[in-house]
Design a protein around this motif. Structure first.
Motif, PDB file in Angstrom:
ATOM      1  N   LYS A 186     -23.662  55.001  13.856  1.00 57.22           N
ATOM      2  CA  LYS A 186     -22.307  54.764  13.339  1.00 57.22           C
ATOM      3  C   LYS A 186     -21.693  56.006  12.697  1.00 57.22           C
ATOM      4  CE  LYS A 186     -22.804  50.382  14.374  1.00 57.22           C
ATOM      5  NZ  LYS A 186     -22.145  49.774  15.543  1.00 57.22           N
ATOM      6  N   VAL A 187     -22.108  57.182  13.159  1.00 52.75           N
ATOM      7  CA  VAL A 187     -21.555  58.436  12.650  1.00 52.75           C
ATOM      8  C   VAL A 187     -20.408  58.855  13.563  1.00 52.75           C
ATOM      9  CG1 VAL A 187     -22.029  60.885  12.222  1.00 52.75           C
ATOM     10  CG2 VAL A 187     -23.759  59.162  11.675  1.00 52.75           C
ATOM     11  N   PRO A 188     -19.240  59.202  13.016  1.00 45.69           N
ATOM     12  CA  PRO A 188     -18.134  59.632  13.873  1.00 45.69           C
ATOM     13  C   PRO A 188     -18.476  60.906  14.621  1.00 45.69           C
ATOM     14  CG  PRO A 188     -17.644  60.102  11.574  1.00 45.69           C
ATOM     15  CD  PRO A 188     -18.886  59.250  11.582  1.00 45.69           C
ATOM     16  N   PHE A 189     -17.940  61.066  15.835  1.00 50.21           N
ATOM     17  CA  PHE A 189     -18.237  62.264  16.605  1.00 50.21           C
ATOM     18  C   PHE A 189     -17.026  62.687  17.430  1.00 50.21           C
ATOM     19  CE2 PHE A 189     -19.559  58.554  19.023  1.00 50.21           C
ATOM     20  CZ  PHE A 189     -19.002  58.767  20.279  1.00 50.21           C
ATOM     21  N   ILE A 190     -17.010  63.965  17.772  1.00 48.09           N
ATOM     22  CA  ILE A 190     -16.001  64.505  18.674  1.00 48.09           C
ATOM     23  C   ILE A 190     -16.712  65.263  19.786  1.00 48.09           C
ATOM     24  CG2 ILE A 190     -14.300  64.699  16.813  1.00 48.09           C
ATOM     25  CD1 ILE A 190     -14.708  67.664  16.752  1.00 48.09           C
ATOM     26  N   TYR A 191     -16.076  65.370  20.935  1.00 51.50           N
ATOM     27  CA  TYR A 191     -16.641  66.105  22.056  1.00 51.50           C
ATOM     28  C   TYR A 191     -16.039  67.500  22.125  1.00 51.50           C
ATOM     29  CZ  TYR A 191     -18.696  61.799  23.918  1.00 51.50           C
ATOM     30  OH  TYR A 191     -19.441  60.662  24.088  1.00 51.50           O
ATOM     31  N   LEU A 192     -16.909  68.445  22.394  1.00 54.00           N
ATOM     32  CA  LEU A 192     -16.507  69.832  22.586  1.00 54.00           C
ATOM     33  C   LEU A 192     -17.145  70.276  23.899  1.00 54.00           C
ATOM     34  CD1 LEU A 192     -15.093  72.262  21.197  1.00 54.00           C
ATOM     35  CD2 LEU A 192     -17.287  72.829  20.187  1.00 54.00           C
ATOM     36  N   ALA A 252     -14.484  56.385  26.699  1.00 50.95           N
ATOM     37  CA  ALA A 252     -15.019  55.027  26.591  1.00 50.95           C
ATOM     38  C   ALA A 252     -16.016  54.871  25.445  1.00 50.95           C
ATOM     39  CB  ALA A 252     -15.669  54.620  27.910  1.00 50.95           C
ATOM     40  N   THR A 253     -16.573  55.990  24.965  1.00 52.31           N
ATOM     41  CA  THR A 253     -17.534  55.935  23.862  1.00 52.31           C
ATOM     42  C   THR A 253     -16.852  56.040  22.493  1.00 52.31           C
ATOM     43  OG1 THR A 253     -17.934  58.329  23.885  1.00 52.31           O
ATOM     44  CG2 THR A 253     -19.323  56.962  25.314  1.00 52.31           C
ATOM     45  N   SER A 254     -15.522  56.062  22.485  1.00 52.13           N
ATOM     46  CA  SER A 254     -14.725  56.080  21.244  1.00 52.13           C
ATOM     47  C   SER A 254     -14.950  57.308  20.371  1.00 52.13           C
ATOM     48  CB  SER A 254     -15.002  54.818  20.417  1.00 52.13           C
ATOM     49  OG  SER A 254     -14.713  53.654  21.152  1.00 52.13           O
ATOM     50  N   PRO A 255     -14.800  58.511  20.947  1.00 52.56           N
ATOM     51  CA  PRO A 255     -14.889  59.715  20.114  1.00 52.56           C
ATOM     52  C   PRO A 255     -13.645  59.830  19.222  1.00 52.56           C
ATOM     53  CG  PRO A 255     -14.119  60.309  22.284  1.00 52.56           C
ATOM     54  CD  PRO A 255     -14.454  58.840  22.351  1.00 52.56           C
ATOM     55  N   TYR A 256     -13.739  60.614  18.194  1.00 58.32           N
ATOM     56  CA  TYR A 256     -12.595  60.807  17.307  1.00 58.32           C
ATOM     57  C   TYR A 256     -11.669  61.902  17.824  1.00 58.32           C
ATOM     58  CZ  TYR A 256     -14.348  57.676  13.707  1.00 58.32           C
ATOM     59  OH  TYR A 256     -14.742  56.566  13.012  1.00 58.32           O
ATOM     60  N   SER A 257     -12.186  62.705  18.751  1.00 59.16           N
ATOM     61  CA  SER A 257     -11.355  63.738  19.379  1.00 59.16           C
ATOM     62  C   SER A 257     -12.099  64.303  20.585  1.00 59.16           C
ATOM     63  CB  SER A 257     -11.030  64.863  18.387  1.00 59.16           C
ATOM     64  OG  SER A 257     -10.109  65.776  18.940  1.00 59.16           O
ATOM     65  N   TYR A 258     -11.399  65.103  21.385  1.00 56.65           N
ATOM     66  CA  TYR A 258     -11.973  65.683  22.598  1.00 56.65           C
ATOM     67  C   TYR A 258     -11.357  67.068  22.769  1.00 56.65           C
ATOM     68  CZ  TYR A 258     -13.530  65.849  27.515  1.00 56.65           C
ATOM     69  OH  TYR A 258     -14.134  66.183  28.702  1.00 56.65           O
TER      70      TYR A 258
END
Length: 230
Positions: free
Chosen positions: A76-82, A96-102
């Motif tokens: 349940k830790v927020p994450f973003i994709y880089l 679909a995995t609900s990242p906080y940003s991309y």
């Protein structure tokens, strides 16, 4: 205010160090992992505020999207994709995995920092369960939020957990409890004492002050550990 802790999961060493440098320059505390296994070990031990995931974590390794899905369902830790991927299918799977940003590489330093700040602000508004540890309150067992612990001391076969309101007990040893507690927040300063670094008010060469308690200090490298940035 304690700095926010960010975990950077990136298989490329240079990219990982560059991202770490940018984040540290903006006041964040940074942990590193080169693959999903390392990342999950850190997430299971440390109190992380945000995770930055590269999608491609190397041949034969779990990819960032699969890791993001695990984090979403368990930690349940927020994450973003880089990532360098701009493929529509990959982006769709990632979203679909609900990242906080991309963010796509190459990125501007300001874009990375803005994405991190927005993710942390958004996450702070969400109601998330706090990490706890099972202790005894008299004849009953209770889940004690880890962040409420001021310090821990050893007493025979038991440990005493001191908080602002009361003291709890658990049958364990200093060595065993250190394997459970997040090492970024807790440090052993004496053979019989562990302190929450976030609760330390002041210290000298002989003792540490936490609340109204004076705790003996025998670890000479304590000042360095107190300000460690990971």
């Amino acid at each position: 205010m304690n700095p926010k802790v960010i975990l950077v999961v990136e298989d490329d060493y240079l990219n990982r160090r560059l991202t770490k440098k940018i984040l540290q320059e903006n006041g964040y505390q940074v942990l590193e992992a080169k693959n999903a296994d390392e990342a999950l070990k850190i997430l299971n031990k440390e109190l992380v505020d945000l995770t930055i995931l590269d999608i491609n974590l190397g041949d034969g390794e779990m990819d960032g999207i699969s890791l993001g899905n695990l984090i979403q369902n368990k930690q349940k830790v927020p994450f973003i994709y880089l990532t360098a991927y701009e493929n529509a299918k990959v982006i769709s799977e990632a979203v679909a995995t609900s990242p906080y940003s991309y963010l796509t590489k190459p990125f501007k330093n300001s874009d990375l920092v803005a994405s991190v700040e927005l993710a942390i602000i958004k996450s702070a508004k969400e109601d998330k369960p706090k990490p706890t540890i099972l202790v005894k309150d008299g004849e009953y067992k209770v889940a004690l939020p880890i962040e409420d612990i001021n310090y821990i001391t050893s007493e025979g076969n038991y440990l005493l957990f001191y908080t602002d309101k009361k003291t709890y007990k658990c049958r364990s040893t200093i060595e065993q409890i250190l394997k459970v507690l997040p090492s970024l927040s807790f440090i052993q300063i004496h053979r019989a004492f562990i302190v929450n670094k976030n609760k330390v008010e002041k210290f000298n060469s002989k003792s540490v002050i936490v609340g109204n308690s004076e705790i003996p200090l025998s670890k000479k490298d304590f000042p360095n550990n107190l300000s460690s940035t990971g």
